[in-house]
Design an enzyme around this catalytic site. Structure first.
Site, short mmCIF file in Angstrom:
data_model
loop_
_atom_site.label_atom_id
_atom_site.label_comp_id
_atom_site.label_asym_id
_atom_site.label_seq_id
_atom_site.Cartn_x
_atom_site.Cartn_y
_atom_site.Cartn_z
N LYS A 156 0.86 -1.19 0.00
CA LYS A 156 0.00 0.00 0.00
C LYS A 156 0.90 1.24 0.00
CE LYS A 156 -3.93 1.91 2.64
NZ LYS A 156 -4.79 1.72 3.82
N SER B 146 -9.84 1.61 2.87
CA SER B 146 -8.96 2.44 2.08
C SER B 146 -7.90 1.67 1.29
CB SER B 146 -8.25 3.45 2.98
OG SER B 146 -7.35 2.82 3.87
N SER C 122 -9.97 -0.91 6.92
CA SER C 122 -9.35 -0.65 5.61
C SER C 122 -8.61 -1.81 4.99
CB SER C 122 -8.40 0.54 5.72
OG SER C 122 -9.12 1.74 5.75
#
Lengths: 92, 489
Positions: B81, B156, B180
């Site tokens: 990420k 997210s 997330s």
């Protein structure tokens, strides 16, 4: 719920456009209206939780050790000169 | 028919590397080729560096040829990420304020993955600063759900889930502050684990809400996630909230003999209004399967659940408003060209650099911390947090794990909720209590809707009992082949 968006923008160091002020005021009013429901909970005598893991007072020896080099630390500086970050004039 | 390399599990790929039937270079090239083939539609990556990945792969193959392979992950590509620092690579948190930023150091999880021989592969799109549930808040691009390109991948960590589901990486890391990792895992049909707060070092993770943030792995199977967790777990003196936990052998724990049948708690508060009927049916099907294995199914109550979302949005935004004060246009990040004094430099750099959701949360966090409101909001939310945690601890007096849906609905359409922040926040209704309580939880695939969208269930474990949690998830995951389904791209 009425919020003082100008005051909050100042505290937040955010220059908001007039459109953003209108939009955020309405949306924040809705969200604050929603979080008001916490007032229903009886919290008398309840201890607050800052984080959930049982760790307190983490200490370590105050010994010098290698860290980021000056070059690495300044690698992303927008403007730099002689190993310093340049900013607009602060004092006359 | 043989599964193509890009849809094989880490466990399978690791065995092929060990057997000498596959090289890391060939594997990495396969993921590069797959990414080139589908990325224009999926849009999962903010950046990737094929030369760097292939150099890491060559080093892995050289180690293996010398008889010095570093373990089961040596030579396996893992996507990160874009909120986790990888030295000499871009790091943006999908924010304009960090456009052009290059990491001067490695996060601790990055260091650990390098030590395990992993090929670090690309930086994955996300909601800006991890604030969102659809990845639509990214300033860089809109990531699609590989199962329906008109729908969101969740967030997210939407890029981490979508890249894995699309076969652009065999495993990825994400971060989870309110769901997330788990919510995008559910929406993209993969496995995602949020470890106990304190199990994984946060050093080198760009902070959103420091008392809630935790890094965790995505994989196609529970076994793959166990392998990744093994590599990244452990105490780190550079994170003062990192816990000195004993790290067991997570993969061995998956099949360890048990002394008593699983006791699984079903919290009635997680099965009420707003739960999609197809999601509910799939989760009930999984509960029935556990029952057929001999598990004891018990209804439990988590009575403060209705207050979790409100407590979360006070605590998370308060911490965010403080953490994001560091983005001031001075030392790094975007600096406004319009500022002729320091005051204007702060206000304009931040106004130009942050997106709408980030501004909203900074302002809300500033409000709940401001003079006269602190006790009414922040102080009260921290007390409610104690009550939420006590609900879970009490339930664990009678059950081993708690089972819930991961998300109330399957993936929704792009744009459906982007103008209504409160509706978007409700996508995390089943995941945020876990973060407030600091518990580990995993989302695993448990079915598909009639329209072909993935459905996930969540298992919530006791603090630092990841071995038990993974074993409970494995009992279902290893006997179901949802992970074998792949999207038509």
């Amino acid at each position: 719920m009425q919020i003082d968006i100008d005051h909050l923008a100042m505290l937040s160091r955010l220059a908001l456009t007039p459109e953003e002020k209108v939009k955020f005021s309405a949306q924040l009013g809705d969200i604050i209206g929603y979080i008001e429901k916490l007032k229903e909970v009886n919290v008398d005598g309840v201890e607050p939780t800052a984080h959930a893991t049982p760790i307190f007072n983490v200490l370590q020896a105050d010994d010098p050790r290698p860290g980021l080099s000056v070059e690495d630390a300044l690698r992303n500086a927008p403007v730099q000169r002689d190993h310093m970050v340049v900013v607009p004039r602060v004092v006359e | 028919m043989t599964t193509p390399l890009h849809f094989q599990t880490v466990t399978e790929l690791s065995a092929a590397l060990a057997a000498g039937s596959l090289t890391s270079v060939a594997l990495t090239e396969a993921f590069i080729a797959r990414t080139h083939a589908v990325e224009a539609r999926v849009q999962a990556f903010n950046s990737y560096d094929t030369d760097d990945a292939l150099a890491q792969a060559r080093a892995s193959d050289a180690r293996r040829a010398a008889g010095q392979a570093l373990g089961p992950l040596d030579g396996i590509p893992v996507g990160m990420k874009d909120v986790i620092a990888v030295r000499d690579q871009p790091l943006t948190a999908s924010s304009k304020i960090l456009a052009g930023f290059v990491s001067p150091y490695d996060a601790t999880v990055t260091t650990k993955l390098r030590a395990a021989g992993v090929v670090l592969w690309g930086r994955l799109n996300m909601d800006e600063f991890a604030m969102g549930s659809s990845t639509e808040n990214s300033s860089t691009k809109v990531t699609a759900n590989p199962y329906d390109l008109s729908r969101i991948p969740g967030g997210s960590s939407g890029g981490s889930a979508a890249a894995l589901a699309a076969g652009e990486a065999p495993a990825t890391l994400g971060s989870d502050t309110g769901g997330s990792i788990r919510q995008p895992a559910a929406l993209c049909g993969v496995v995602g684990l949020k470890p106990t707060y304190g199990l994984i070092s946060r050093y080198g993770l760009i902070a959103y809400a420091s008392s809630l943030d935790q890094i965790g792995p995505f994989g196609r199977t529970v076994e793959d996630v166990a392998l990744l967790l093994q590599a990244i777990a452990g105490h780190d003196e550079r994170d003062s909230t990192s816990f000195k936990a004993v790290i067991p052998d997570y993969r061995a724990a998956l099949t360890a003999p048990r002394t008593h049948p699983w006791r699984i708690g079903i919290p009635k508060e997680y099965f009420g209004d707003g739960l999609d009927p197809e999601v509910s049916a799939a989760v009930q099907g999984a509960i029935a399967y556990y029952k057929s294995l001999g598990a004891e199914i018990r209804e439990v109550s988590l009575p403060h659940t209705p207050y979790a979302l409100a407590a979360y949005y006070i605590i998370a935004t308060a911490e965010a408003s403080s953490n994001l004060a560091r983005f001031d246009g001075v030392r790094y990040g975007h600096r406004s060209a319009e500022a002729d004094n320091l005051h204007a430099l702060y206000f304009k750099s931040r106004a130009e650099g942050f997106g709408s959701e980030v501004k909203r949360r900074i302002i809300l966090g500033t409000y709940v911390l401001s003079s006269g409101y602190y006790d009414a909001y922040y102080g009260r939310a921290q007390k409610v947090r104690t009550l939420i945690r006590e609900d879970f601890i009490k339930a664990y007096g009678e059950v081993d794990v708690i089972l819930t849906p991961t998300a109330p609905t399957p993936a929704f359409k792009r744009g459906e909720k982007s103008d209504d922040p409160l509706a978007m926040y409700l996508a995390d209704i089943y995941t945020i209590g876990v973060n407030l309580a600091g518990l580990p939880a995993i989302s695993i695939p448990c079915g598909f809707t009639t329209a072909g969208l993935p459905i996930g269930l969540q298992l919530i474990g006791q603090p630092f009992a990841e071995a038990d949690l993974l074993a409970a998830a494995y009992a279902y995951d290893a006997t179901h082949d949802w992970a074998k389904r792949t999207p038509n791209l």
